[in-house]
Scaffold this active site. Sequence first.
Site, PDB file in Angstrom:
ATOM      1  N   CYS A   2       0.840  -1.185   0.000  1.00 38.09           N
ATOM      2  CA  CYS A   2       0.000   0.000   0.000  1.00 38.09           C
ATOM      3  C   CYS A   2       0.883   1.245   0.000  1.00 38.09           C
ATOM      4  O   CYS A   2       1.945   1.257   0.619  1.00 38.09           O
ATOM      5  CB  CYS A   2      -0.944   0.087   1.195  1.00 38.09           C
ATOM      6  SG  CYS A   2      -2.051  -1.311   1.323  1.00 38.09           S
ATOM      7  N   ARG A  27       3.617  -0.305  -5.043  1.00 34.58           N
ATOM      8  CA  ARG A  27       3.381  -0.824  -3.702  1.00 34.58           C
ATOM      9  C   ARG A  27       2.036  -1.539  -3.589  1.00 34.58           C
ATOM     10  O   ARG A  27       1.699  -2.091  -2.538  1.00 34.58           O
ATOM     11  CB  ARG A  27       3.423   0.315  -2.683  1.00 34.58           C
ATOM     12  CG  ARG A  27       4.746   1.034  -2.636  1.00 34.58           C
ATOM     13  CD  ARG A  27       4.713   2.149  -1.624  1.00 34.58           C
ATOM     14  NE  ARG A  27       4.552   1.634  -0.280  1.00 34.58           N
ATOM     15  CZ  ARG A  27       5.556   1.254   0.496  1.00 34.58           C
ATOM     16  NH1 ARG A  27       6.781   1.336   0.066  1.00 34.58           N
ATOM     17  NH2 ARG A  27       5.336   0.797   1.707  1.00 34.58           N
ATOM     18  N   TRP A  77      -2.833  -2.734  -1.695  1.00 35.72           N
ATOM     19  CA  TRP A  77      -2.551  -4.151  -1.927  1.00 35.72           C
ATOM     20  C   TRP A  77      -3.372  -4.879  -0.873  1.00 35.72           C
ATOM     21  O   TRP A  77      -3.111  -4.768   0.326  1.00 35.72           O
ATOM     22  CB  TRP A  77      -1.064  -4.452  -1.763  1.00 35.72           C
ATOM     23  CG  TRP A  77      -0.710  -5.848  -2.171  1.00 35.72           C
ATOM     24  CD1 TRP A  77      -0.489  -6.294  -3.436  1.00 35.72           C
ATOM     25  CD2 TRP A  77      -0.537  -6.975  -1.319  1.00 35.72           C
ATOM     26  NE1 TRP A  77      -0.196  -7.639  -3.422  1.00 35.72           N
ATOM     27  CE2 TRP A  77      -0.216  -8.082  -2.138  1.00 35.72           C
ATOM     28  CE3 TRP A  77      -0.620  -7.180   0.059  1.00 35.72           C
ATOM     29  CZ2 TRP A  77       0.016  -9.359  -1.627  1.00 35.72           C
ATOM     30  CZ3 TRP A  77      -0.393  -8.439   0.568  1.00 35.72           C
ATOM     31  CH2 TRP A  77      -0.077  -9.518  -0.276  1.00 35.72           C
ATOM     32  N   ASN A 103      -1.540   2.061   5.760  1.00 36.58           N
ATOM     33  CA  ASN A 103      -0.686   0.974   5.256  1.00 36.58           C
ATOM     34  C   ASN A 103      -0.238   0.186   6.476  1.00 36.58           C
ATOM     35  O   ASN A 103       0.304   0.764   7.406  1.00 36.58           O
ATOM     36  CB  ASN A 103       0.520   1.592   4.518  1.00 36.58           C
ATOM     37  CG  ASN A 103       1.632   0.591   4.269  1.00 36.58           C
ATOM     38  OD1 ASN A 103       1.381  -0.600   4.139  1.00 36.58           O
ATOM     39  ND2 ASN A 103       2.854   1.070   4.193  1.00 36.58           N
ATOM     40  N   GLY A 104      -0.491  -1.140   6.459  1.00 36.78           N
ATOM     41  CA  GLY A 104      -0.093  -1.960   7.608  1.00 36.78           C
ATOM     42  C   GLY A 104      -1.219  -2.898   7.986  1.00 36.78           C
ATOM     43  O   GLY A 104      -2.154  -3.106   7.202  1.00 36.78           O
ATOM     44  N   GLU A 482      16.060 -18.189  -9.669  1.00 36.12           N
ATOM     45  CA  GLU A 482      15.700 -16.809  -9.995  1.00 36.12           C
ATOM     46  C   GLU A 482      15.077 -16.730 -11.398  1.00 36.12           C
ATOM     47  O   GLU A 482      14.106 -15.999 -11.610  1.00 36.12           O
ATOM     48  CB  GLU A 482      16.935 -15.908  -9.864  1.00 36.12           C
ATOM     49  CG  GLU A 482      16.774 -14.468 -10.321  1.00 36.12           C
ATOM     50  CD  GLU A 482      15.706 -13.678  -9.562  1.00 36.12           C
ATOM     51  OE1 GLU A 482      15.119 -14.184  -8.605  1.00 36.12           O
ATOM     52  OE2 GLU A 482      15.449 -12.527  -9.985  1.00 36.12           O
ATOM     53  N   LYS A 486      11.336 -15.284 -12.151  1.00 35.89           N
ATOM     54  CA  LYS A 486      11.062 -14.163 -13.063  1.00 35.89           C
ATOM     55  C   LYS A 486       9.960 -14.544 -14.034  1.00 35.89           C
ATOM     56  O   LYS A 486       9.046 -13.775 -14.285  1.00 35.89           O
ATOM     57  CB  LYS A 486      12.319 -13.749 -13.840  1.00 35.89           C
ATOM     58  CG  LYS A 486      13.359 -12.977 -13.090  1.00 35.89           C
ATOM     59  CD  LYS A 486      12.992 -11.564 -12.728  1.00 35.89           C
ATOM     60  CE  LYS A 486      12.321 -11.474 -11.392  1.00 35.89           C
ATOM     61  NZ  LYS A 486      13.057 -11.435 -10.185  1.00 35.89           N
ATOM     62  N   GLU A 489       6.502 -14.824 -12.256  1.00 37.96           N
ATOM     63  CA  GLU A 489       5.978 -13.552 -11.762  1.00 37.96           C
ATOM     64  C   GLU A 489       5.314 -12.715 -12.834  1.00 37.96           C
ATOM     65  O   GLU A 489       4.274 -12.123 -12.601  1.00 37.96           O
ATOM     66  CB  GLU A 489       7.139 -12.694 -11.219  1.00 37.96           C
ATOM     67  CG  GLU A 489       7.543 -12.970  -9.824  1.00 37.96           C
ATOM     68  CD  GLU A 489       8.648 -12.020  -9.408  1.00 37.96           C
ATOM     69  OE1 GLU A 489       9.691 -11.978 -10.078  1.00 37.96           O
ATOM     70  OE2 GLU A 489       8.474 -11.330  -8.411  1.00 37.96           O
ATOM     71  N   HIS A 505      15.451 -37.704  -9.711  1.00 38.67           N
ATOM     72  CA  HIS A 505      14.816 -38.164  -8.475  1.00 38.67           C
ATOM     73  C   HIS A 505      13.339 -37.780  -8.411  1.00 38.67           C
ATOM     74  O   HIS A 505      12.743 -37.824  -7.340  1.00 38.67           O
ATOM     75  CB  HIS A 505      15.561 -37.595  -7.260  1.00 38.67           C
ATOM     76  CG  HIS A 505      16.989 -38.050  -7.189  1.00 38.67           C
ATOM     77  ND1 HIS A 505      17.344 -39.362  -6.948  1.00 38.67           N
ATOM     78  CD2 HIS A 505      18.157 -37.381  -7.375  1.00 38.67           C
ATOM     79  CE1 HIS A 505      18.663 -39.467  -6.955  1.00 38.67           C
ATOM     80  NE2 HIS A 505      19.184 -38.284  -7.232  1.00 38.67           N
ATOM     81  N   LYS A 605       5.590  -4.471  -4.849  1.00 39.15           N
ATOM     82  CA  LYS A 605       7.057  -4.442  -4.781  1.00 39.15           C
ATOM     83  C   LYS A 605       7.579  -4.554  -3.350  1.00 39.15           C
ATOM     84  O   LYS A 605       8.513  -5.294  -3.083  1.00 39.15           O
ATOM     85  CB  LYS A 605       7.552  -3.143  -5.412  1.00 39.15           C
ATOM     86  CG  LYS A 605       9.055  -3.002  -5.392  1.00 39.15           C
ATOM     87  CD  LYS A 605       9.611  -3.157  -6.783  1.00 39.15           C
ATOM     88  CE  LYS A 605      11.107  -3.253  -6.813  1.00 39.15           C
ATOM     89  NZ  LYS A 605      11.548  -4.492  -7.442  1.00 39.15           N
TER      90      LYS A 605
END
Length: 610
Positions: A2, A27, A77, A103-104, A482, A486, A489, A505, A605
């Site tokens: 947020c 955010r 968010w 925010n929180g 990574e 990517k 996402e 395996h 983010k």
Amino acid sequence: MCGIVGYVGTENAVPYLINGLKKLEYRGYDSSGIIVGKIEGGEPKFYLYKKAGKLSQLVGVLPKELSGSWGIGHTRWATHGMVTDLNAHPFYGNRNKVAAVHNGIIENFQQLRADLQKEGVEFSSETDSEVIPNLVEKHYSGNLLDAVQKALNEVIGTYALAITCVDEPDKIVVAKRGGPLVIGLSDNAYYIASDVNAIVGNTTRVIYLEDGDIVEVTKDGLKFPNVINNDYAKRVEEITINAHETEKCGYETYMEKEINEQPESIERAFAGRIDMENATAKMSGFEDDIFKRTKKICCMSAGTSWYASYEGCLLFEQIARIFAYTEFSSELRYKNPLVGEDDVYLAVSQSGETADTIYAMKEIQEKGGKVFGICNVVSSTIARQSNGGAFIHAGPEIAVASTKAFSNTLIIFYLLALKFARQRGMSKEDGLKFIKQIMQQPRLVKETLMNREKIHAVAKKYCGAKDFLFLGRGLMYPIALEGALKLKEISYIHAEAFAAGEIKHGPIAMVNENAPSVFLVPDDYLREKVISNIKEIKARKGPVIAIGVEGDTELEAIVDDFIAVPKVENPVFYAIPMVAVCQLFAFYCARELGKDVDQPRNLAKSVTVE
Ligand code: F6R
């Protein structure tokens, strides 16, 4: 998560609120809203607009003539409650007197909500945040600052808050506990934001709020009740961020810009940190004796920063022969960790605001450990609360998918590994060779990125696949992790990464002619083993894309598609060029599929909630 903005000044608040929210959209972009206040016919009036969806949805419903001399705004968010207009911020209290953005997470919101309901308050949303303006209204008797202080005494949880009251025009009260908050000061206005990037371009003078701060912001100045004699002047800092660093500079997306910036951003990570005379690194944010004394290094981080940390730990072990391991911050925090006196702890975070990492760091510090931050954002909580560390100097990273921060973090790990190694037997000659390799990284990445057309063509060929495997061994396993992250996402294609020796395996069951495998194949001591793993996939008709070293014709001949990176002298230096290929590959796949590269669904983010 947020983003919060606020404005009090002599001009129209709306342009700053909207531009600020645009800068903060990374955010959270589930919904957004603003409330502006103005005096009309001698009476103060509020105008509130909020809308589910991206900021453009909100902008679409704002009247052209909307203006006000003060206002607050929010980009969300979602944590508590679905993505709907009703759950978007700002929230009014029941009396439409007080409005707030938050925010929180208010941990005791259910109890507070039940108590307020008993007093007749009706709630319009499912959020935890809506209790705030109602609590403030409950305590309001003509002084907003006072009411906010009283309300926050009842609140348990984390917050960055901006609150305004229609009876007190041109005033915003802000409070911080957990979430970041900064106030920009100029001659005729005050700017409030979750991130200084929203303020850049309006003023260079800022105050970063600290936990526990409650501040009254009016046209005439700030009132800091918890600062002796209101002497906040010494907390004012000058910021040096250039407005163009936060622009797209001709690129269509931030992600593409940030990938392509890497040759320069990498250079910034080692600039001023090379000690040629002693063939080592200068890491002034770390006490010198730790490089001799330390027996064990523990990294804590999340997501991409975790993969960078994992790579860093492998480098520490291989290059400096020091035991190193990495923990997910979200796990470390709750495992009652053993903290050794001579251990070094590294909190690795691009934003420096990841709640899991902040709490993990606190846990270690409370148990007597020293935690060094490896962060990008200079003013961030982790940077300020750590016992030292190093900034990665990647510059603002706006795209939600992290790219240049990963590479810059690896440069810091190369430098630290060198410094540890030189204290533990690495010769001066080898130290100088190592430095030369670090300094060649910008050129190598530049040459790698010049291969973009080939990478684009391969992405185009395979982006219709539903499942991908990313495979590598040794130092290439974190790069495979990574690379898969990517792709997931930003393109939403299912991708999993494995240490290539592990596929037999179990994961090999996934292989079929429609499930491509991306292999990372440097010319190191594991190359032959990886080639055997490629053959296992080929024998089962799995298409193979190899990211290998230029001139490796043997590898090129056995795979379906080959993407080359330039040859390096010491194979520990393939990580950054190879990850750059993975970044571009994911980028082109997502773009081919028409996805929103900079703002992928469900993500934000800065993950400032647990
Ligand atoms: C991936 C990504 C996230 C972050 C993670 C940690 O592209 O951006 O996985 O890496 O949320 O964030 P920081 O590094 O800010 O602590």
